[in-house]
Write a protein that holds these residues in place. Sequence first.
Motif, PDB file in Angstrom:
ATOM      1  N   VAL A 703       0.869  -1.176   0.000  1.00  0.00           N
ATOM      2  CA  VAL A 703       0.000   0.000   0.000  1.00  0.00           C
ATOM      3  C   VAL A 703       0.905   1.224   0.000  1.00  0.00           C
ATOM      4  O   VAL A 703       1.741   1.386   0.894  1.00  0.00           O
ATOM      5  CB  VAL A 703      -0.930   0.044   1.227  1.00  0.00           C
ATOM      6  N   ARG A 704       0.744   2.072  -1.009  1.00  0.00           N
ATOM      7  CA  ARG A 704       1.516   3.307  -1.090  1.00  0.00           C
ATOM      8  C   ARG A 704       0.594   4.506  -0.884  1.00  0.00           C
ATOM      9  O   ARG A 704      -0.542   4.508  -1.326  1.00  0.00           O
ATOM     10  CB  ARG A 704       2.226   3.403  -2.448  1.00  0.00           C
ATOM     11  N   ASN A 705       1.115   5.515  -0.171  1.00  0.00           N
ATOM     12  CA  ASN A 705       0.353   6.721   0.162  1.00  0.00           C
ATOM     13  C   ASN A 705      -0.907   6.353   0.940  1.00  0.00           C
ATOM     14  O   ASN A 705      -2.031   6.572   0.496  1.00  0.00           O
ATOM     15  CB  ASN A 705       0.003   7.508  -1.109  1.00  0.00           C
ATOM     16  N   ILE A 706      -0.690   5.785   2.119  1.00  0.00           N
ATOM     17  CA  ILE A 706      -1.801   5.298   2.944  1.00  0.00           C
ATOM     18  C   ILE A 706      -2.813   6.403   3.219  1.00  0.00           C
ATOM     19  O   ILE A 706      -4.027   6.180   3.210  1.00  0.00           O
ATOM     20  CB  ILE A 706      -1.251   4.716   4.265  1.00  0.00           C
ATOM     21  N   GLY A 707      -2.332   7.613   3.458  1.00  0.00           N
ATOM     22  CA  GLY A 707      -3.228   8.720   3.784  1.00  0.00           C
ATOM     23  C   GLY A 707      -4.019   9.259   2.614  1.00  0.00           C
ATOM     24  O   GLY A 707      -4.932  10.083   2.804  1.00  0.00           O
ATOM     25  N   ASP A 708      -3.699   8.837   1.396  1.00  0.00           N
ATOM     26  CA  ASP A 708      -4.442   9.209   0.183  1.00  0.00           C
ATOM     27  C   ASP A 708      -4.504  10.729   0.002  1.00  0.00           C
ATOM     28  O   ASP A 708      -5.535  11.281  -0.377  1.00  0.00           O
ATOM     29  CB  ASP A 708      -5.850   8.614   0.227  1.00  0.00           C
ATOM     30  N   LYS A 709      -3.394  11.412   0.249  1.00  0.00           N
ATOM     31  CA  LYS A 709      -3.304  12.847   0.025  1.00  0.00           C
ATOM     32  C   LYS A 709      -2.390  13.107  -1.170  1.00  0.00           C
ATOM     33  O   LYS A 709      -1.381  12.425  -1.350  1.00  0.00           O
ATOM     34  CB  LYS A 709      -2.759  13.566   1.260  1.00  0.00           C
ATOM     35  N   VAL A 710      -2.740  14.101  -1.979  1.00  0.00           N
ATOM     36  CA  VAL A 710      -1.956  14.412  -3.169  1.00  0.00           C
ATOM     37  C   VAL A 710      -1.443  15.840  -3.081  1.00  0.00           C
ATOM     38  O   VAL A 710      -1.994  16.680  -2.359  1.00  0.00           O
ATOM     39  CB  VAL A 710      -2.774  14.215  -4.457  1.00  0.00           C
ATOM     40  N   ALA A 711      -0.380  16.104  -3.839  1.00  0.00           N
ATOM     41  CA  ALA A 711       0.247  17.423  -3.860  1.00  0.00           C
ATOM     42  C   ALA A 711       0.762  17.694  -5.259  1.00  0.00           C
ATOM     43  O   ALA A 711       0.959  16.765  -6.056  1.00  0.00           O
ATOM     44  CB  ALA A 711       1.392  17.488  -2.839  1.00  0.00           C
ATOM     45  N   PRO A 712       1.016  18.944  -5.623  1.00  0.00           N
ATOM     46  CA  PRO A 712       1.575  19.240  -6.938  1.00  0.00           C
ATOM     47  C   PRO A 712       3.000  18.710  -7.060  1.00  0.00           C
ATOM     48  O   PRO A 712       3.792  18.805  -6.125  1.00  0.00           O
ATOM     49  CB  PRO A 712       1.574  20.773  -6.996  1.00  0.00           C
ATOM     50  N   ILE A 713       3.324  18.146  -8.239  1.00  0.00           N
ATOM     51  CA  ILE A 713       4.711  17.786  -8.503  1.00  0.00           C
ATOM     52  C   ILE A 713       5.317  18.674  -9.589  1.00  0.00           C
ATOM     53  O   ILE A 713       6.535  18.743  -9.732  1.00  0.00           O
ATOM     54  CB  ILE A 713       4.858  16.302  -8.876  1.00  0.00           C
ATOM     55  N   ALA A 714       4.452  19.371 -10.353  1.00  0.00           N
ATOM     56  CA  ALA A 714       4.931  20.317 -11.359  1.00  0.00           C
ATOM     57  C   ALA A 714       3.815  21.299 -11.666  1.00  0.00           C
ATOM     58  O   ALA A 714       2.633  20.933 -11.676  1.00  0.00           O
ATOM     59  CB  ALA A 714       5.372  19.591 -12.631  1.00  0.00           C
ATOM     60  N   ILE A 715       4.192  22.565 -11.902  1.00  0.00           N
ATOM     61  CA  ILE A 715       3.244  23.605 -12.287  1.00  0.00           C
ATOM     62  C   ILE A 715       3.924  24.444 -13.363  1.00  0.00           C
ATOM     63  O   ILE A 715       5.068  24.858 -13.200  1.00  0.00           O
ATOM     64  CB  ILE A 715       2.851  24.498 -11.093  1.00  0.00           C
ATOM     65  N   ASP A 716       3.202  24.707 -14.457  1.00  0.00           N
ATOM     66  CA  ASP A 716       3.843  25.435 -15.549  1.00  0.00           C
ATOM     67  C   ASP A 716       3.358  26.882 -15.615  1.00  0.00           C
ATOM     68  O   ASP A 716       2.579  27.349 -14.774  1.00  0.00           O
ATOM     69  CB  ASP A 716       3.636  24.697 -16.872  1.00  0.00           C
ATOM     70  N   SER A 717       3.803  27.594 -16.653  1.00  0.00           N
ATOM     71  CA  SER A 717       3.537  29.024 -16.765  1.00  0.00           C
ATOM     72  C   SER A 717       2.075  29.349 -17.026  1.00  0.00           C
ATOM     73  O   SER A 717       1.657  30.501 -16.841  1.00  0.00           O
ATOM     74  CB  SER A 717       4.389  29.614 -17.898  1.00  0.00           C
ATOM     75  N   PHE A 718       1.269  28.374 -17.472  1.00  0.00           N
ATOM     76  CA  PHE A 718      -0.121  28.630 -17.821  1.00  0.00           C
ATOM     77  C   PHE A 718      -1.101  28.146 -16.760  1.00  0.00           C
ATOM     78  O   PHE A 718      -2.307  28.258 -16.953  1.00  0.00           O
ATOM     79  CB  PHE A 718      -0.448  27.972 -19.159  1.00  0.00           C
ATOM     80  N   GLY A 719      -0.594  27.589 -15.664  1.00  0.00           N
ATOM     81  CA  GLY A 719      -1.471  27.105 -14.610  1.00  0.00           C
ATOM     82  C   GLY A 719      -1.793  25.637 -14.687  1.00  0.00           C
ATOM     83  O   GLY A 719      -2.696  25.155 -13.990  1.00  0.00           O
ATOM     84  N   MET A 720      -1.074  24.889 -15.544  1.00  0.00           N
ATOM     85  CA  MET A 720      -1.273  23.436 -15.606  1.00  0.00           C
ATOM     86  C   MET A 720      -0.482  22.780 -14.478  1.00  0.00           C
ATOM     87  O   MET A 720       0.722  23.002 -14.353  1.00  0.00           O
ATOM     88  CB  MET A 720      -0.843  22.893 -16.959  1.00  0.00           C
ATOM     89  N   LEU A 721      -1.158  21.961 -13.697  1.00  0.00           N
ATOM     90  CA  LEU A 721      -0.571  21.344 -12.508  1.00  0.00           C
ATOM     91  C   LEU A 721      -0.646  19.826 -12.625  1.00  0.00           C
ATOM     92  O   LEU A 721      -1.716  19.280 -12.925  1.00  0.00           O
ATOM     93  CB  LEU A 721      -1.311  21.839 -11.261  1.00  0.00           C
ATOM     94  N   VAL A 722       0.469  19.167 -12.400  1.00  0.00           N
ATOM     95  CA  VAL A 722       0.509  17.702 -12.373  1.00  0.00           C
ATOM     96  C   VAL A 722       0.464  17.252 -10.920  1.00  0.00           C
ATOM     97  O   VAL A 722       1.361  17.598 -10.136  1.00  0.00           O
ATOM     98  CB  VAL A 722       1.773  17.163 -13.051  1.00  0.00           C
ATOM     99  N   PRO A 723      -0.554  16.500 -10.507  1.00  0.00           N
ATOM    100  CA  PRO A 723      -0.640  16.046  -9.114  1.00  0.00           C
ATOM    101  C   PRO A 723       0.111  14.733  -8.896  1.00  0.00           C
ATOM    102  O   PRO A 723       0.378  13.983  -9.839  1.00  0.00           O
ATOM    103  CB  PRO A 723      -2.144  15.853  -8.911  1.00  0.00           C
ATOM    104  N   SER A 724       0.437  14.480  -7.651  1.00  0.00           N
ATOM    105  CA  SER A 724       1.077  13.213  -7.288  1.00  0.00           C
ATOM    106  C   SER A 724       0.051  12.086  -7.272  1.00  0.00           C
ATOM    107  O   SER A 724      -1.155  12.307  -7.425  1.00  0.00           O
ATOM    108  CB  SER A 724       1.752  13.339  -5.921  1.00  0.00           C
ATOM    109  N   ASP A 725       0.519  10.866  -7.074  1.00  0.00           N
ATOM    110  CA  ASP A 725      -0.358   9.695  -7.104  1.00  0.00           C
ATOM    111  C   ASP A 725      -1.197   9.594  -5.833  1.00  0.00           C
ATOM    112  O   ASP A 725      -0.703   9.851  -4.725  1.00  0.00           O
ATOM    113  CB  ASP A 725       0.468   8.413  -7.243  1.00  0.00           C
TER     114      ASP A 725
END
Length: 737
Positions: A703-725
């Motif tokens: 089981v990975r990320n037991i707490g099931d919380k996500v955070a940004p891993i990348a954000i670009d100049s236009f506001g596109m955000l890649v979330p974590s797993d």
Amino acid sequence: MSSIVWTAAHAQVPVQQPNQAGNDGEIQEVVVTAQRIVSTEARTPVAMSVLSGSQLRDAGIERPSDLAARLPNVHLNGAADGLKITIRGVSNADTTEKGDPSAAFMLDGIYIARPQAQVMSFFDIARVEVLRGPQGTLYGRNATAGVVNVIANTPSPLLEGAASVAAGNYGSRKASAMLNVPLSDVLSVRAALAYNQRDSFLINAQRTPHTLGLDRDDRSARISARLALGKSGSLLLRHDRSEVRDSNDSIVPDTNFYTGVSTGKPVWYVSDTDKRLTNAFVPPNTVPAQGFSDKTSSGTGAELTWDLGALTLSYLGSHRDYQHDTLANFYYRVAPTFALGVRQNFSGDYAQDSHELRVATNGAGPLSAQAGLYYFREESEVVYSFRDLELVGLPPYYVFPNGPTVARSRALFGQATYSIMPRLRATAGVRRTEDNKSRVGSTNFQQQAEFNPATDLRMLNAASLHTTRTTWRLGAEYDLAPATMVYGAVSTGYKAGGFNDGCLAGTSALGITCPAALAVPASTLVYQPEELRSIEAGLKTRFWRNRATLNVTAFAYDYTNLQLSGVTIVRGAPRYVTDNAGEASVKGLELEGVVKATSSATFNYALALLDAHYVAYTPDGVNSWAGYKLDRAPSRTLSLGYEQRFAVAGGQLKAGVSARASGSYTIGVPSQLLQYPIPARTTADASVGFSPAASNWSVHAVVRNIGDKVAPIAIDSFGMLVPSDPRTVDVRLDYRF
């Protein structure tokens, strides 16, 4: 007898797990090749972490981006545009064909240039070595932050095989297999393959039937052969290939995590994971298409070693190809409270060749030395095509056909360690590198998908850059006791320079001239190498009757000419621009170790303290970012792990848990003067496995990320955000013979 000779002279470097029990529960030595020679981790005067293949499998670590939770002062993020490696605050944002990473990513000692090709599957892996700090002498350019070296298993003289199948949430399905066959006393071959498929983590609320990204669909295979050349030589041949067929739509708007973006002051807000992972952006100007990302990567390599008596001669060479075709749907903010939908097509074809010839001394004398020659060449052809930008004054197709882009690097290097006294050693190393980069291409303003000279306009992109740099290392190490060493070093590293879109006045290529009215100055067109000088001191010790280890490292960097990238408007059109930011200060402390409490219970720990901030930087020439933190540089992180083995009826049960607590950090977007805060957070993983006695099979759950919380891993100049797993669960059945 022949198998004994093979094992002694030609077998793969043996690597014991750091928590493997020896006599009375001792921690066994870990054998590494971090300094391009075989040594133990405890006797290698470099800040490094090592994870064995079995540790990776037990923890469910399947890709490079999964490693960071186990490593101090390291972030590895598998963003949409490739792997982003940050070590001690030193990172990189330009993943285009003209950019270079700050950390060298290697597969079996071969440098992998493109961050997109670094997002690979781990299968049949011997170990991963992560070196922190500049490694410019032995690894060359683009090792400013450090090195990540993934080392696969190689053929052995044993007949063995393995297979596994796994299933999990989000429709996860996985399978892998390995077979090692000794064909004769001098030749063995090894083959391995892996398959991974998983549904998207993202939720589509865009009113389309399309599948979004953060999914997985990849197939990988590797075959290798080792030939013994008498008693003195060995030839290892490798070939690998992988295919990925997933979606590149792995973003959500930054407003899923932040308020206040329109005011220039993003503020984190609390929300549940499903809302964070929902893309509800409905473009006002277009309808999103089905996104895709098709990647094919392959490589062929040869490694020759020959014992000449006093010296060992080594050659390591490789040719690699990488093809990438994508369609992505962008969230494209063009005003503080208004965003467009933009469809982007991309196609890229990359080829790289590398060759290294090295000699190293043999024997147990006072001098240990190595020297070599290195050559690298990469060539690429790419096309970026953007649609749906008419509302900002651009034509229906805004296209960047660029290529060939060619990067060449040549180097001469050497390093020597001399035993001044039985307990005192001094090291000196130097590397001279010559880099040449060039690119031709254009920026096209088109009415249709294909360029029409009667209706369309194109502007020249043409530049070249020649640089030379000398990197060096001076160090000393002293044995305080048989199992305790202190060391210190001063070393340097650099990342190659490059160029932006545009041309110098009077330049001509591809039938396009560069008039003065459209030209850019040389200071804007070209950016220089970034450079780093490091002072580092450390201690490595084993104590409590070899049941505990402690590695301590203190470091301070002088970091100049940082290369920072982002999209900005140049002559009325958006361009991806990199410039030299100025100066930064990086200093910190790292503690890492293992405690074998009993023969069946193991603790591991890692504490990192970091102060990484800009000393001088004005992103827009007016606003100063001096004192701001570098990206992904939390002031403290703490990782803890515990593993317990239990004897149960009919076999052995092994359970483990690990957690990482990170202080707050930021992701900056200099071109928009935005600093996105990521608050302090703690993540935890757990695993349990059962192995029946006298049986070839076992079962394992992670089981990975037991707490099931996500955070940004990348954000670009236009506001596109890649979330974590989010939280993932997998159950795996293994069989070995």
